[in-house]
Design an enzyme around this catalytic site. Structure first.
Site, PDB file in Angstrom:
ATOM      1  N   ASP A  42       0.853  -1.191   0.000  1.00 27.50           N
ATOM      2  CA  ASP A  42       0.000   0.000   0.000  1.00 27.50           C
ATOM      3  C   ASP A  42       0.888   1.240   0.000  1.00 27.50           C
ATOM      4  OD1 ASP A  42      -2.455  -1.415   0.168  1.00 27.50           O
ATOM      5  OD2 ASP A  42      -2.148  -1.693   2.315  1.00 27.50           O
ATOM      6  N   ASP A  90      -7.113  -1.314  -4.508  1.00 27.68           N
ATOM      7  CA  ASP A  90      -8.156  -0.949  -3.549  1.00 27.68           C
ATOM      8  C   ASP A  90      -9.076   0.118  -4.128  1.00 27.68           C
ATOM      9  OD1 ASP A  90      -7.044  -2.683  -1.662  1.00 27.68           O
ATOM     10  OD2 ASP A  90      -5.770  -1.115  -0.822  1.00 27.68           O
TER      11      ASP A  90
END
Length: 218
Positions: free
Chosen positions: A151, A186
């Site tokens: 991430d 995401d």
């Protein structure tokens, strides 16, 4: 929406997602931050669990490694199911809105499953303040099915604000918005789900063929 266009959309998202993850993984040390704007930063972290870093081992009496394996296998089945949903949507010539939404969800799910399945045996460990991770170094941080999801996108629109004293329980405490760090995959999943929620009627509208069948049955 044709199957070819759906595949192209999925591939574009996958390529952008993986390029961004590989670049950050090999050019940032763990938790390294690059501020682009006050409200947008690159922050390299890795997520070994589900959403918001949740781990199955937090709820069940199993080891973290076993929990990670269960989560990855579940994700694989989920990706297969979403893939079939996309194929069936295109095959039945359902609404373009639904096809786009499912394509985004499928691409995002597939992007994160690539990390979970392969990254552990491809990359070396990312260490805070240490050496940069390398690919195929001979010293991988994990094994197949035990990779961590990369991430890096952080949008701290509000940082270290203070709740008014009159707010029950939270009064006087600091808070930030938006705290989660996420990735392109995401974003694709969230956008796809958002489309389904906001444009629900359009996404699940009946085809002309289905309407004709209902008229005949009536």
């Amino acid at each position: 929406m044709s199957l070819k266009k759906s595949i192209v959309l999925v591939l574009i998202i996958l390529v952008v997602d993986q390029i961004s993850k590989i670049y950050v993984k090999t050019h940032f040390t763990y938790n390294e931050t690059l501020e682009v704007f006050s409200w947008f930063k690159f922050v390299f972290i890795e997520n070994s669990g589900a959403a918001w870093g949740t781990k199955i081992s937090d709820f069940l009496p199993i080891s973290e490694e076993t929990g990670k394996l269960i989560l990855t296998v579940f994700r694989l089945f989920a990706v297969v199911g979403i893939g079939y949903w996309l194929y069936d949507t295109v095959r039945k010539n359902l609404s373009n809105t639904l096809a786009i939404a499912v394509s985004l969800i499928f691409a995002g799910a597939l992007g994160n499953i690539i990390d979970s399945v392969f990254y552990g045996m491809i990359f070396s460990e990312s260490v805070y303040g240490g050496e940069l991770a390398t690919a195929f170094s001979g010293n991988p941080y994990g094994s197949v099915f035990h990779g961590k999801v990369v991430d890096m996108l952080h949008f701290p629109f509000i940082e270290n604000a203070v709740w008014p004293e009159w707010v029950p329980y939270f009064g006087g405490n600091t808070f930030s918005f938006f705290e989660p760090v996420f990735n392109i995959a995401d974003m694709a999943i969230s956008t796809g789900v958002g489309i389904l929620l906001v444009f629900n009627k359009k996404a699940f509208s009946k085809t002309e063929e289905e309407e004709n069948v209902e008229v005949l049955e009536a």
